[in-house]
Design an enzyme around this catalytic site. Structure first.
Site, PDB file in Angstrom:
ATOM      1  N   ASN A  89      21.017  58.813   3.549  1.00  0.00           N
ATOM      2  CA  ASN A  89      21.340  58.160   4.816  1.00  0.00           C
ATOM      3  C   ASN A  89      20.282  57.158   5.267  1.00  0.00           C
ATOM      4  O   ASN A  89      20.588  56.212   5.995  1.00  0.00           O
ATOM      5  CB  ASN A  89      21.527  59.230   5.903  1.00  0.00           C
ATOM      6  CG  ASN A  89      21.544  58.649   7.293  1.00  0.00           C
ATOM      7  OD1 ASN A  89      22.520  58.030   7.718  1.00  0.00           O
ATOM      8  ND2 ASN A  89      20.437  58.819   8.022  1.00  0.00           N
ATOM      9  N   SER A 141      28.130  51.054   4.438  1.00  0.00           N
ATOM     10  CA  SER A 141      28.412  50.352   5.684  1.00  0.00           C
ATOM     11  C   SER A 141      29.694  49.549   5.535  1.00  0.00           C
ATOM     12  O   SER A 141      30.064  49.136   4.421  1.00  0.00           O
ATOM     13  CB  SER A 141      27.260  49.406   6.031  1.00  0.00           C
ATOM     14  OG  SER A 141      27.612  48.515   7.071  1.00  0.00           O
ATOM     15  N   TYR A 155      21.126  42.896   4.270  1.00  0.00           N
ATOM     16  CA  TYR A 155      21.588  44.252   4.574  1.00  0.00           C
ATOM     17  C   TYR A 155      22.942  44.510   3.908  1.00  0.00           C
ATOM     18  O   TYR A 155      23.150  45.546   3.259  1.00  0.00           O
ATOM     19  CB  TYR A 155      21.702  44.426   6.085  1.00  0.00           C
ATOM     20  CG  TYR A 155      22.217  45.778   6.518  1.00  0.00           C
ATOM     21  CD1 TYR A 155      21.373  46.878   6.604  1.00  0.00           C
ATOM     22  CD2 TYR A 155      23.565  45.953   6.865  1.00  0.00           C
ATOM     23  CE1 TYR A 155      21.840  48.123   7.017  1.00  0.00           C
ATOM     24  CE2 TYR A 155      24.043  47.190   7.274  1.00  0.00           C
ATOM     25  CZ  TYR A 155      23.180  48.267   7.356  1.00  0.00           C
ATOM     26  OH  TYR A 155      23.645  49.492   7.760  1.00  0.00           O
TER      27      TYR A 155
END
Length: 248
Positions: A89, A141, A155
């Site tokens: 995570n 994500s 990201y």
């Protein structure tokens, strides 16, 4: 209590989504090991969880360090003698515009979000293989699906890499009794959204079919499912938790 008697490691478990995952897995009966660079935060989270269930173990480490990962696995095995679930995570989101991304920002983002997940998985796999069973769950994500509408390219790239890594690992370790899956959260109401203006927040609410932001507990529920025997025939998959914003 689907995870009774199991042992789960959650990286980045001191707060936010990671803490919610740790709390849910503990509620499902698992002993939890909270790994976080913020050692004080990890200890605080472990004390909180221990008030309502089995004693949680906090390990303050840098997961990008080989020594740190070795210490994490050793601590879990010394306390519990087994490792059943790894939740990768931990992650960072440097909010740097495209043309201002330096090699240092790029490499650090990959190091924390992608490299560490691979090497943490590598570190627990000998134990899982010897047990003949294990669950690895990578927190990706929605940016891996959309290209990063609300997050910068470095990201989004790191989280897209996690999805590919999930499939690649799943092919290799399935014969060992280990499943590897990912969860791709959408707009989850955590500190990462603190930079949104009220107008931006409302824009997102207007785009999401369920008309609300997600909660860390929404993500935790998906992780608990993938960690359980209910998902024993699911591997190499990415479970989207985004309120219906992105459908494939």
């Amino acid at each position: 209590m689907r995870l009774h008697g199991q042992v789960s490691i959650i990286t980045g478990g001191a707060q936010g989504i990671g803490l919610a995952i740790a709390a849910r897995l503990a509620a499902e009966g698992s002993a939890v090991v909270i790994a976080d660079l913020n050692a004080e935060g990890a200890e605080r989270a472990a004390r909180t969880l221990s008030e309502s269930g089995p004693a949680a173990l906090a390990v303050g480490i840098d997961i990008t360090s080989e020594e740190g990962r070795a210490r994490l696995v050793s601590a879990a095995l010394e306390r519990h003698g087994r490792i059943d679930v790894l939740v990768n995570n931990a992650g960072i989101l440097p909010r740097v515009p495209l043309m201002e991304v330096t090699p240092e920002v790029w490499h650090r983002t990959m190091q924390v979000n992608l490299d560490a997940a691979f090497f943490c998985s590598q570190a627990v796999l000998p134990t899982m293989r010897a047990q003949g069973r294990g669950r690895i769950i990578n927190i990706s994500s929605m940016s891996a699906r959309t290209g990063g509408q609300a997050s910068p390219p470095h990201y989004a790239t790191s989280k897209t890499g996690l999805v590919g890594m999930t499939r690649a690992l799943a092919r290799v370790v399935g014969a060992w009794g280990v499943t590897v899956n990912a969860v791709a959260p959408g707009m989850i109401d955590t500190d990462m959204l603190a930079a949104l203006t009220p107008e931006q927040r409302q824009w997102w609410l207007d785009q999401i079919p369920l008309a609300r932001l997600g909660t860390p507990e929404d993500v935790a529920g998906a992780v608990a499912f993938l960690a359980s025997d209910d998902a024993s025939y699911i591997t190499g998959a990415t479970l989207d938790v985004n309120g219906g914003y992105f459908m494939i």
